[in-house]
Design an enzyme around this catalytic site. Structure first.
Site, short mmCIF file in Angstrom:
data_model
loop_
_atom_site.label_atom_id
_atom_site.label_comp_id
_atom_site.label_asym_id
_atom_site.label_seq_id
_atom_site.Cartn_x
_atom_site.Cartn_y
_atom_site.Cartn_z
N HIS A 42 3.87 -2.14 3.19
CA HIS A 42 3.94 -0.77 2.68
C HIS A 42 5.29 -0.55 2.03
O HIS A 42 6.32 -0.61 2.71
CB HIS A 42 3.70 0.24 3.81
N ASP A 67 0.82 -1.21 0.00
CA ASP A 67 0.00 0.00 0.00
C ASP A 67 0.86 1.26 0.00
O ASP A 67 2.02 1.26 0.42
CB ASP A 67 -0.89 0.04 1.25
N ASP A 68 0.24 2.35 -0.45
CA ASP A 68 0.70 3.75 -0.25
C ASP A 68 1.75 4.22 -1.26
O ASP A 68 2.11 5.39 -1.24
CB ASP A 68 1.25 3.98 1.15
N HIS A 77 -5.77 9.19 0.23
CA HIS A 77 -5.70 8.35 1.44
C HIS A 77 -6.57 8.89 2.58
O HIS A 77 -6.21 8.79 3.76
CB HIS A 77 -4.24 8.22 1.91
#
Length: 476
Positions: A431, A287-288, A341
């Site tokens: 992440h 993620d991210d 986000h």
């Protein structure tokens, strides 16, 4: 002119243009809104990377991101300091909150956009959204970097000292809407924390919530025409204006950091899909990103002949289109992790739609394919999010293995926890904006493969369940 939206029809008209052009606004605006700030596509700045801070637990949710521009180290330090100045007080205040009504968790979100990137000038706009139950709101700040002097300027430095501030106070007071109190606009430089320009060349002065109007007014911003603001500019303000309006952005701040080329031909030969009905599969999801460590992660996945799913944040994907393109070409899956986000479960349907669609557009434009999977930030979903996901043809994918890798400093600990918790059909959340996480990936791949696992994409893992748009899935 003050930014406003009235009625359902106006809101619908504002959805695409208003939301896409202004990342910080809580209220979507009409297409004629002259207070929309001009932004620069970050992918046009060679070597630009993003720095992301993220945390989620039962006490607080934090997501803060800012750009690092090659040759502008003082700007990076100033942005880091500005973000830290938002995060630290929030963490302190959130630590004092036992529990918000309805089980909500305090949230802090810091977004960024480039307001200029030309000649030797960079402008970065930060919008900080805070949710603390009954309290909250948005803070807006724009920092300007002078590459000639190597100095970072607050927005008020675009004006010519006290003379410029006094003149701008008069201009703003004469134009501000009825929602605001003109008397609260004073020549305090801190009040003029965000100054940029719109596409037409007008100066856009925007205020943080509660500074000149009640929080119910939403974003308060004023557009001042050139004939009124140009006599008030400082010498640097003139350069900043010229850079913001430059139709051919191009920085002259030194050589950008070279991006390592993919090793061998791994980026050109995608790995085959896996039949997870026959194979024992685990899905590694990241993620991210994309971020500074994503390129190395792609090398490590290629070395281990492992496929993964990247749930990308739209702002980061727009900044690193090269990594997004490379991940897709290597056979990895690209999922949607929204544009900014934000906790989608707190947003109205039209804003949820906008936040998802903006990332979808980035991914489709770069890779030629729209994502089929959505991961709501923090795993926060509700009936509204599910309905929007269904309407957009997206299945929601959560996880059942999480190791809080943002808290760890030891790659071996991360690998141990992932391997020990994984079972056939597990979906692991990691992440790729954390170096230590990427450091752990070779151990994770080797040890899982030694146990007979195949590292597959989330879609391959879920294929036998025929995931439906809008549904939420945690494992295969």
């Amino acid at each position: 002119m003050i930014a406003r939206v009235k009625g359902v029809a106006a809101l619908a008209a504002a959805l695409v243009l208003g939301a896409c052009a202004d990342q910080g606004a809580r209220q979507l605006r009409t297409v004629a809104d002259v207070t929309i700030v001009h932004t620069v596509n970050p992918s046009t700045v060679p070597g630009l990377t993003t720095v992301t801070r993220a945390e989620q637990n039962d006490r607080r949710h934090v997501y803060a991101s800012y750009p690092e521009v090659p040759g502008a180290r003082p700007l990076s330090r100033a942005l880091a300091s500005a973000v830290n100045g938002r995060v630290k007080p929030f963490e302190r205040d959130a630590g004092r909150v036992r529990r918000l009504p309805g089980g909500d968790v305090p949230e802090l979100n810091v977004q960024w956009s480039l307001t200029a990137a030309a000649q030797e000038v960079v402008g970065v706009r930060l919008v900080t959204s805070q949710f603390m139950g009954a309290s909250g709101g948005e803070t807006r700040e724009t920092l300007w970097y002078d590459g000639v002097a190597g100095m970072v300027h607050p927005a008020a430095d675009l004006l010519d000292g006290r003379r410029g501030l006094d003149g701008m106070v008069r201009q703003v007071r004469s134009r501000i809407g009825n929602e605001a109190n003109p008397g609260q606009v004073t020549p305090d430089p801190r009040m003029f924390s965000s100054i940029a320009f719109n596409e037409a060349g007008d100066m856009v002065v925007e205020f943080s919530d509660y500074s000149v109007a009640p929080g119910s007014a939403g974003r308060v911003a004023v557009a001042v025409p050139g004939s009124a603001y140009e006599p008030l500019l400082s010498s640097f303000g003139m350069r900043a204006r010229d850079a913001a309006l430059d139709t051919q952005p191009g920085l002259s701040l030194g050589s950008p950091t070279a991006t390592p080329a993919p090793r061998g031909d791994a980026a050109r030969r995608p790995l085959p899909r896996t039949d997870c009905v026959r194979a024992k599969c685990v899905a590694l999801t990241f993620d991210d990103g994309p971020g500074p460590h994503t390129g190395r992660l792609l090398d490590l996945l290629a070395d281990g002949r492992a496929r993964a799913t990247f749930f990308v944040v739209g702002d980061n994907a727009a900044a690193r289109t090269d990594l997004l393109r490379r991940a897709a070409a290597a056979g990895h899956e690209i999922g949607n992790h929204t544009q900014d986000h934000r906790d989608l479960s707190r947003l109205p349907a039209m804003q949820v739609t906008s936040d998802i669609q903006r990332t979808e557009e980035v991914v489709r434009d770069v890779t030629g394919r729209s994502p089929k999977l959505l991961r709501p930030p923090y795993g926060a979903t509700n009936a509204t999010v599910g309905a929007v996901a269904k309407s957009l043809g997206l299945a929601q994918v959560m996880w059942n293995v999480a190791v809080a890798d943002w808290r760890q400093s030891d790659a071996r600990v991360i690998a141990d926890r992932v391997v020990s918790a994984s079972r056939p059909g597990s979906i692991v959340v990691l992440h790729d904006n954390h170096k230590v996480t990427v450091d752990a990936v070779p151990r994770i791949i080797q040890r899982l493969q030694a146990k007979g696992y195949t590292l597959a994409t989330a879609s391959d893992l879920l294929a036998a369940r025929h995931p439906q748009p809008g549904g939420a899935y945690r494992n295969g």
